[in-house]
Design a protein around this motif. Structure first.
Motif, PDB file in Angstrom:
ATOM      1  N   ASP A 150       0.180   3.831   1.794  1.00 51.99           N
ATOM      2  CA  ASP A 150       0.122   4.372   3.145  1.00 51.99           C
ATOM      3  C   ASP A 150       1.415   4.061   3.903  1.00 51.99           C
ATOM      4  OD1 ASP A 150      -0.438   5.097   5.746  1.00 51.99           O
ATOM      5  OD2 ASP A 150      -2.466   4.277   5.731  1.00 51.99           O
ATOM      6  N   GLU A 173       5.197  -6.752  13.686  1.00 58.94           N
ATOM      7  CA  GLU A 173       5.122  -5.510  14.443  1.00 58.94           C
ATOM      8  C   GLU A 173       6.002  -5.594  15.685  1.00 58.94           C
ATOM      9  OE1 GLU A 173       1.753  -7.908  16.340  1.00 58.94           O
ATOM     10  OE2 GLU A 173       2.928  -7.846  14.486  1.00 58.94           O
ATOM     11  N   GLY A 217      -0.906   3.040  12.326  1.00 56.12           N
ATOM     12  CA  GLY A 217      -1.546   4.346  12.431  1.00 56.12           C
ATOM     13  C   GLY A 217      -2.045   4.684  13.823  1.00 56.12           C
ATOM     14  N   ARG A 266      -0.605  -8.039   7.556  1.00 52.54           N
ATOM     15  CA  ARG A 266      -0.714  -6.609   7.290  1.00 52.54           C
ATOM     16  C   ARG A 266      -0.682  -5.886   8.631  1.00 52.54           C
ATOM     17  NH1 ARG A 266      -4.629  -2.517   7.337  1.00 52.54           N
ATOM     18  NH2 ARG A 266      -4.471  -0.981   5.635  1.00 52.54           N
ATOM     19  N   ASP A 291       2.010   4.145   6.953  1.00 52.54           N
ATOM     20  CA  ASP A 291       1.738   3.491   8.232  1.00 52.54           C
ATOM     21  C   ASP A 291       1.463   1.999   8.086  1.00 52.54           C
ATOM     22  OD1 ASP A 291       2.046   5.820   9.670  1.00 52.54           O
ATOM     23  OD2 ASP A 291      -0.081   6.320   9.662  1.00 52.54           O
ATOM     24  N   VAL A 292       1.376   1.512   6.856  1.00 51.89           N
ATOM     25  CA  VAL A 292       0.992   0.120   6.616  1.00 51.89           C
ATOM     26  C   VAL A 292       2.154  -0.637   5.987  1.00 51.89           C
ATOM     27  CG1 VAL A 292      -0.562  -1.433   5.366  1.00 51.89           C
ATOM     28  CG2 VAL A 292      -1.447   0.678   6.378  1.00 51.89           C
ATOM     29  N   ALA A 320      -0.710  -1.746  17.235  1.00 50.05           N
ATOM     30  CA  ALA A 320      -0.877  -1.822  15.785  1.00 50.05           C
ATOM     31  C   ALA A 320      -2.053  -2.738  15.465  1.00 50.05           C
ATOM     32  CB  ALA A 320       0.395  -2.345  15.138  1.00 50.05           C
ATOM     33  N   ASP A 343      -0.840  -2.182  10.491  1.00 53.20           N
ATOM     34  CA  ASP A 343      -1.172  -0.760  10.411  1.00 53.20           C
ATOM     35  C   ASP A 343      -0.808  -0.124  11.743  1.00 53.20           C
ATOM     36  OD1 ASP A 343      -2.214   1.758  10.146  1.00 53.20           O
ATOM     37  OD2 ASP A 343      -4.276   1.131   9.773  1.00 53.20           O
ATOM     38  N   GLU A 358       0.842  -1.191   0.000  1.00 49.32           N
ATOM     39  CA  GLU A 358       0.000   0.000   0.000  1.00 49.32           C
ATOM     40  C   GLU A 358       0.876   1.239   0.000  1.00 49.32           C
ATOM     41  OE1 GLU A 358      -3.203  -0.019   2.894  1.00 49.32           O
ATOM     42  OE2 GLU A 358      -3.183  -2.219   2.960  1.00 49.32           O
TER      43      GLU A 358
END
Length: 708
Positions: free
Chosen positions: A179, A188, A218, A214, A181-182, A248, A216, A177
């Protein structure tokens, strides 16, 4: 052949130069599915930090051969992508060169990254120079992994998962992506730091699809690490999930080489943590997920075509469910292998039924086979020893290593590699057991310049596992000795173990004139679930009480211990415990050195801290009970705080906040900031001088008996 230590080389310098004597020791073993080859990493000498990839053809007479040597490749391995640098910090990687690799099922090819560039090594090539080639892909490359059949290699680049043919061709982005943040295909922070999951994608057994995480970040708070020694350098932004704050968002998808994507649907509100993923040839895609409060885990079976999940097993505990490395797994006959806590013992279970002797405390599941499960385990009456055990599915059980040492294993139930240490030798013993016989692998580590001589004791009413080390040549009655406690003392780590090399630093301090005491109190592993859970809701009182109890019991046995001159040192949790000791028990402790201490548990990560203290937004009482800041005004003894300013695990704010609280309370103390140093201290000169500085501080602090 082991290398001797230089006669002019001090122990602190030797320990720093050899990365705590880990260089030259074989590691990271992989056995081919057909049991024809074995691969591992090893540096060629005990002072050489560059690891090579080696291969041994099993069943033959050939010696191990070098499959890939970083010195033959024109690569600057210091120029690492941020993701790789973070991965190395999470696994406490102190070496260089090839420090991670992945292979296909038959060990015909290995993939690895150096300096963000992608390389493949031909493991089937016999003789001659290593057959290594660089793949023409744009970097930086992170975590490359061949498919099970050795035709393609997947890798992460700039947060997206790519795949390329090993025979050439342009790489294809499978999923990613825009983004920032992703990311796709990476673990993580809390998964890598606390759960033992350092990877973020897994090939399907048929090599046509991958399960990809995945992440994220954010919702995760932004923290900023600066380097005061270089004010022109911009701060590093870190996404850090502190206790009580947002984690996350982690999901999983099955991604096909044809571009297809199926999202895996599970109850994330109930089980937000993705703790483990396995995709075995004889089993379905399987997940281990965990609730935010960690009181429940679930084994989920995934339909990799639809993304639907079925709950195969759940486990609940009123405090927390411990994550045991190596499970869940599937037996070839379709039965599920997990662990269960039964009658205060952690045991392997097959479809929920405990397997093996009832007096074992299982540490890790190494492998499963058609007729046995391979584990590392301790007897419940001796947490200081860990052996490799073969637990037969028919009920038979046998230790594969001596039970008077500490051993680990790799491979499977047919070809097993064991690495054993004990109190009688300085260096590990590495054996490969296969149907064709036993092979001993050479160890190139340096022999330490000192010999540790711990006396292992069980002290006090809790039978605390304790080691006592005295100056070399000291005999009872020679005179009183100042005492130095040298613990870790917290969850997930032991210091009192039956391996000589575990006590080298403690012996060095003993030879500086101390009686050194090392104690594993409540909360440490190996003595059963109840012992581990004794720190629930309070990380301070039980661990400190046990250190004091061990000290008093040891002094009752050894009259040469001077209880008017007692100090304590430690790093990480041990640093927290050291600072805690002088703050709460100045009647016992005359001085402390606290390295990288957690001083305020609200500043530590969610998965670790909430396991023991709960959610501070719901009840902050356990946090106030365990905080050092609450007791800053009580400091009466010399305290040296040491912290790496680049530490992204226990950030330097812990030490700085305690220092501020001490200053506001008018309590003198010392602070040593380490510019550019992380939670590890791999820099040779820094690591050496840290020991010398601690010694000098403690000797000065204990120069006269404690008064008042």
């Amino acid at each position: 052949m082991t290398a001797p230590a230089s006669a002019s080389q001090s122990f602190p310098r030797q320990q720093a130069r050899t990365r705590r004597f880990t260089l030259g020791v074989p590691r990271s073993f992989t056995v081919a599915r057909d049991h024809r080859r074995l691969a591992w990493l090893q540096s060629p000498a005990g002072h050489d930090p560059l690891h090579r990839l080696l291969v041994l053809d099993l069943g033959g007479d050939d010696a191990p051969r070098v499959a890939a040597d970083p010195r033959l490749l024109d690569v600057d391995d210091e120029d690492l992508p941020p993701e790789e640098r973070a991965r190395r910090e999470r696994v406490r990687e102190a070496g260089g060169g090839i420090v991670a690799y992945a292979v296909d099922d038959l060990l015909s090819v290995a993939a690895f990254a150096l300096g963000g560039r992608l390389f493949a090594a031909d493991l089937a090539a016999a003789g001659g120079a290593p057959a290594v080639r660089e793949l023409d892909v744009e970097g930086p490359v992170v975590d490359p992994r061949p498919d099970p059949h050795g035709r393609r290699v997947a890798f992460v680049r700039e947060g997206a998962l790519h795949v390329t043919d090993l025979d050439g061709g342009s790489p294809v982005c499978l999923v990613g992506e825009v983004d920032p943040d992703v990311t796709w295909g990476l673990a993580e922070f809390v998964a890598a730091e606390e759960m033992g999951r350092t990877r973020g994608y897994w090939w399907a057994p048929d090599g046509t699809r991958l399960a990809v995480a995945r992440v994220d970040v954010g919702p995760v708070a932004r923290w900023h690490l600066t380097d005061p020694a270089d004010p022109g350098r911009p701060p590093t932004t870190l996404r850090y999930p502190a206790a009580g704050t947002a984690n996350a968002v982690v999901t999983l998808a099955v991604v096909g080489l044809d571009g297809s994507r199926v999202d895996v649907a599970w109850e994330r509100d109930r089980w937000p943590y993705l703790a483990a993923v396995t995709w075995q040839p004889h089993g379905p895609l399987t997940l281990l997920v965990q609730s935010r409060d960690q009181r429940e885990t679930a084994v989920l079976v995934v339909d990799d075509r639809s993304g639907a999940v079925t709950v195969a097993a759940t486990q609940h505990d009123d405090h927390w469910v411990e994550l045991v490395p190596g499970v869940p797994r599937w037996l070839p006959d379709g039965r599920l292998v997990t662990t269960v806590d039964v009658d205060d013992h952690r045991r392997v279970a097959v479809d929920g039924v405990p397997l093996g002797p009832a007096d074992l405390q299982v540490r890790r599941v190494v492998a499963v086979g058609g007729d046995a499960v391979l584990v590392t385990a301790s007897r419940d009456d001796d947490p200081t020893a860990t052996a490799v055990w073969r637990l037969g599915l028919d009920g038979d059980a046998e230790p594969l290593t001596d039970e008077d040492g500490v051993a680990d294993a790799a491979g499977d139930t047919t070809v097993t590699v064991t690495l054993s240490r004990n109190l009688d030798r300085d260096l590990p013993h590495v054996e490969v057991r296969s149907p064709s016989g036993t092979t001993v692998l050479p160890v190139h580590a340096e022999t330490p310049s000192i010999t540790a001589a711990p006396t292992l004791l069980r002290l006090g009413e809790r039978a605390l596992a304790t080691a006592l080390l005295l100056p070399s040549g000291h005999r009872r009655g020679d005179g009183p000795l100042p005492v130095l406690l040298d613990p870790y003392g917290g969850p997930h780590a032991q210091r009192v173990v039956r391996r000589r090399d575990a006590f080298l630093t403690s012996q060095w301090f003993a030879d500086q004139g101390f009686a050194v005491l090392v104690c594993d109190g409540r909360g440490t592993p190996g003595r059963g679930p109840a012992w581990e859970r004794a720190v629930a809701g309070d990380l301070a009182t039980p661990v400190l009480d046990d250190q004091v109890a061990a000290l008093e019991a040891a002094a009752a046995r050894e009259p040469d211990l001077d209880l008017d001159r007692v100090a304590i040192r430690g790093w990480s949790f041990g640093g927290y415990l050291a600072a805690l000791a002088v703050l709460r028990r100045p009647d016992v402790f005359a001085a402390a050195v606290a390295g990288a201490p957690v001083t305020e548990w609200r500043l530590y990560d969610t998965h670790y801290t909430e396991r023991y203290l709960g959610d501070p937004t719901v009840d902050d009482t356990p946090y106030r009970r365990s905080s050092l800041l609450e007791h800053a005004a009580e400091l009466r003894r010399p305290l040296l705080l040491i912290h790496g300013l680049a530490d992204d695990n226990v950030v330097a704010a812990h030490t700085l906040r305690l220092s501020r609280a001490l200053l506001e309370a008018g309590r003198p103390h010392s602070v040593l900031p380490l510019s550019g140093v992380t939670h590890m201290t791999p820099q040779e000169v820094v690591a050496e001088n840290l020991l010398l500085l601690q010694r000098d501080f403690l000797l000065q602090a204990l120069a006269s008996p404690r008064r008042g």
